[in-house]
Design a protein around this motif. Sequence first.
Motif, PDB file in Angstrom:
ATOM      1  N   PHE A   1      29.297  38.928  46.217  1.00 21.71           N
ATOM      2  CA  PHE A   1      30.287  39.469  47.136  1.00 21.71           C
ATOM      3  C   PHE A   1      30.638  40.899  46.773  1.00 21.71           C
ATOM      4  N   ALA A   2      31.382  41.525  47.651  1.00 25.30           N
ATOM      5  CA  ALA A   2      31.757  42.934  47.493  1.00 25.30           C
ATOM      6  C   ALA A   2      32.637  43.127  46.253  1.00 25.30           C
ATOM      7  N   PRO A   3      32.651  44.335  45.718  1.00 23.58           N
ATOM      8  CA  PRO A   3      33.515  44.602  44.563  1.00 23.58           C
ATOM      9  C   PRO A   3      34.989  44.447  44.921  1.00 23.58           C
ATOM     10  N   LEU A   4      35.782  44.162  43.904  1.00 26.65           N
ATOM     11  CA  LEU A   4      37.236  44.129  44.072  1.00 26.65           C
ATOM     12  C   LEU A   4      37.705  45.570  44.221  1.00 26.65           C
ATOM     13  N   ILE A   5      38.755  45.766  44.960  1.00 27.00           N
ATOM     14  CA  ILE A   5      39.363  47.096  45.056  1.00 27.00           C
ATOM     15  C   ILE A   5      40.690  47.030  44.320  1.00 27.00           C
ATOM     16  N   VAL A   6      40.819  47.875  43.307  1.00 22.89           N
ATOM     17  CA  VAL A   6      42.045  47.898  42.520  1.00 22.89           C
ATOM     18  C   VAL A   6      42.693  49.269  42.643  1.00 22.89           C
ATOM     19  N   ARG A   7      43.992  49.264  42.523  1.00 24.94           N
ATOM     20  CA  ARG A   7      44.773  50.492  42.647  1.00 24.94           C
ATOM     21  C   ARG A   7      45.366  50.813  41.290  1.00 24.94           C
TER      22      ARG A   7
ATOM     23  N   GLY B   1      50.533  52.936  35.004  1.00 25.97           N
ATOM     24  CA  GLY B   1      49.964  52.445  33.768  1.00 25.97           C
ATOM     25  C   GLY B   1      49.225  51.120  33.845  1.00 25.97           C
ATOM     26  N   ARG B   2      48.934  50.642  35.039  1.00 22.20           N
ATOM     27  CA  ARG B   2      48.205  49.383  35.151  1.00 22.20           C
ATOM     28  C   ARG B   2      47.343  49.384  36.393  1.00 22.20           C
ATOM     29  N   LEU B   3      46.451  48.414  36.486  1.00 21.37           N
ATOM     30  CA  LEU B   3      45.607  48.243  37.664  1.00 21.37           C
ATOM     31  C   LEU B   3      46.089  47.024  38.434  1.00 21.37           C
ATOM     32  N   VAL B   4      46.148  47.148  39.759  1.00 23.53           N
ATOM     33  CA  VAL B   4      46.610  46.069  40.622  1.00 23.53           C
ATOM     34  C   VAL B   4      45.525  45.807  41.662  1.00 23.53           C
ATOM     35  N   VAL B   5      45.154  44.540  41.849  1.00 23.26           N
ATOM     36  CA  VAL B   5      44.144  44.202  42.851  1.00 23.26           C
ATOM     37  C   VAL B   5      44.746  44.412  44.237  1.00 23.26           C
ATOM     38  N   SER B   6      44.129  45.284  45.025  1.00 20.08           N
ATOM     39  CA  SER B   6      44.582  45.540  46.387  1.00 20.08           C
ATOM     40  C   SER B   6      43.782  44.739  47.405  1.00 20.08           C
ATOM     41  N   ASP B   7      42.512  44.476  47.089  1.00 24.27           N
ATOM     42  CA  ASP B   7      41.657  43.693  47.976  1.00 24.27           C
ATOM     43  C   ASP B   7      40.692  42.901  47.107  1.00 24.27           C
TER      44      ASP B   7
ATOM     45  N   LEU C   1      38.771  37.279  42.900  1.00 24.94           N
ATOM     46  CA  LEU C   1      39.177  37.254  41.505  1.00 24.94           C
ATOM     47  C   LEU C   1      39.494  35.824  41.063  1.00 24.94           C
ATOM     48  N   ALA C   2      40.176  35.071  41.910  1.00 23.04           N
ATOM     49  CA  ALA C   2      40.478  33.670  41.595  1.00 23.04           C
ATOM     50  C   ALA C   2      39.192  32.863  41.418  1.00 23.04           C
ATOM     51  N   ALA C   3      38.184  33.116  42.263  1.00 27.66           N
ATOM     52  CA  ALA C   3      36.900  32.415  42.150  1.00 27.66           C
ATOM     53  C   ALA C   3      36.228  32.757  40.824  1.00 27.66           C
ATOM     54  N   LEU C   4      36.272  34.019  40.428  1.00 29.89           N
ATOM     55  CA  LEU C   4      35.699  34.426  39.143  1.00 29.89           C
ATOM     56  C   LEU C   4      36.387  33.716  37.988  1.00 29.89           C
TER      57      LEU C   4
ATOM     58  N   LEU D   1      34.054  33.436  34.705  1.00 35.34           N
ATOM     59  CA  LEU D   1      33.285  34.679  34.616  1.00 35.34           C
ATOM     60  C   LEU D   1      34.206  35.809  34.156  1.00 35.34           C
ATOM     61  N   PRO D   2      33.832  36.519  33.091  1.00 34.36           N
ATOM     62  CA  PRO D   2      34.747  37.476  32.474  1.00 34.36           C
ATOM     63  C   PRO D   2      34.766  38.880  33.073  1.00 34.36           C
ATOM     64  N   ALA D   3      33.860  39.171  34.020  1.00 36.98           N
ATOM     65  CA  ALA D   3      33.777  40.544  34.511  1.00 36.98           C
ATOM     66  C   ALA D   3      33.404  40.575  35.984  1.00 36.98           C
ATOM     67  N   ALA D   4      33.754  41.665  36.636  1.00 33.40           N
ATOM     68  CA  ALA D   4      33.423  41.849  38.054  1.00 33.40           C
ATOM     69  C   ALA D   4      33.283  43.340  38.331  1.00 33.40           C
ATOM     70  N   TRP D   5      32.542  43.664  39.366  1.00 34.86           N
ATOM     71  CA  TRP D   5      32.475  45.045  39.837  1.00 34.86           C
ATOM     72  C   TRP D   5      33.774  45.370  40.548  1.00 34.86           C
ATOM     73  N   VAL D   6      34.286  46.563  40.301  1.00 35.33           N
ATOM     74  CA  VAL D   6      35.508  47.011  40.967  1.00 35.33           C
ATOM     75  C   VAL D   6      35.359  48.455  41.422  1.00 35.33           C
ATOM     76  N   LEU D   7      36.104  48.786  42.449  1.00 32.89           N
ATOM     77  CA  LEU D   7      36.306  50.175  42.867  1.00 32.89           C
ATOM     78  C   LEU D   7      37.753  50.491  42.545  1.00 32.89           C
ATOM     79  N   ILE D   8      37.976  51.586  41.865  1.00 30.97           N
ATOM     80  CA  ILE D   8      39.344  51.965  41.490  1.00 30.97           C
ATOM     81  C   ILE D   8      39.818  53.064  42.419  1.00 30.97           C
ATOM     82  N   TRP D   9      40.930  52.799  43.068  1.00 29.48           N
ATOM     83  CA  TRP D   9      41.533  53.739  43.995  1.00 29.48           C
ATOM     84  C   TRP D   9      42.826  54.244  43.368  1.00 29.48           C
ATOM     85  N   SER D  10      43.051  55.525  43.470  1.00 29.77           N
ATOM     86  CA  SER D  10      44.277  56.100  42.922  1.00 29.77           C
ATOM     87  C   SER D  10      44.716  57.282  43.762  1.00 29.77           C
TER      88      SER D  10
END
Length: 70
Positions: A27-33, A37-43, A48-51, A56-65
């Motif tokens: 599936f598509a990467p998670l989008i985090v914001r 001082g922290r990262l929050v899952v936006s999409d 993430l719950a399935a992981l 599963l300890p890791a996932a692809w993410v896109l970080i938006w700021s």
Amino acid sequence: MEYRVSAEEWMAHGAELASHLRAGGRFAPLIVRRGEGRLVVSDGNHRLAALHTLGLPAAWVLIWSDLPSP
């Protein structure tokens, strides 16, 4: 955008995604914001719950700021 679903809907969708991954799906990467001082899952909260369900300890993410770079 935030929205609410019932606990039953949440669990059912998370289980569907976990089954998809278990069968070799992707599936598509998670989008985090980044913010305050922290990262929050936006999409991707269900993804993430399935992981987590599969342990599963890791996932692809896109970080938006919208904060300036440090």
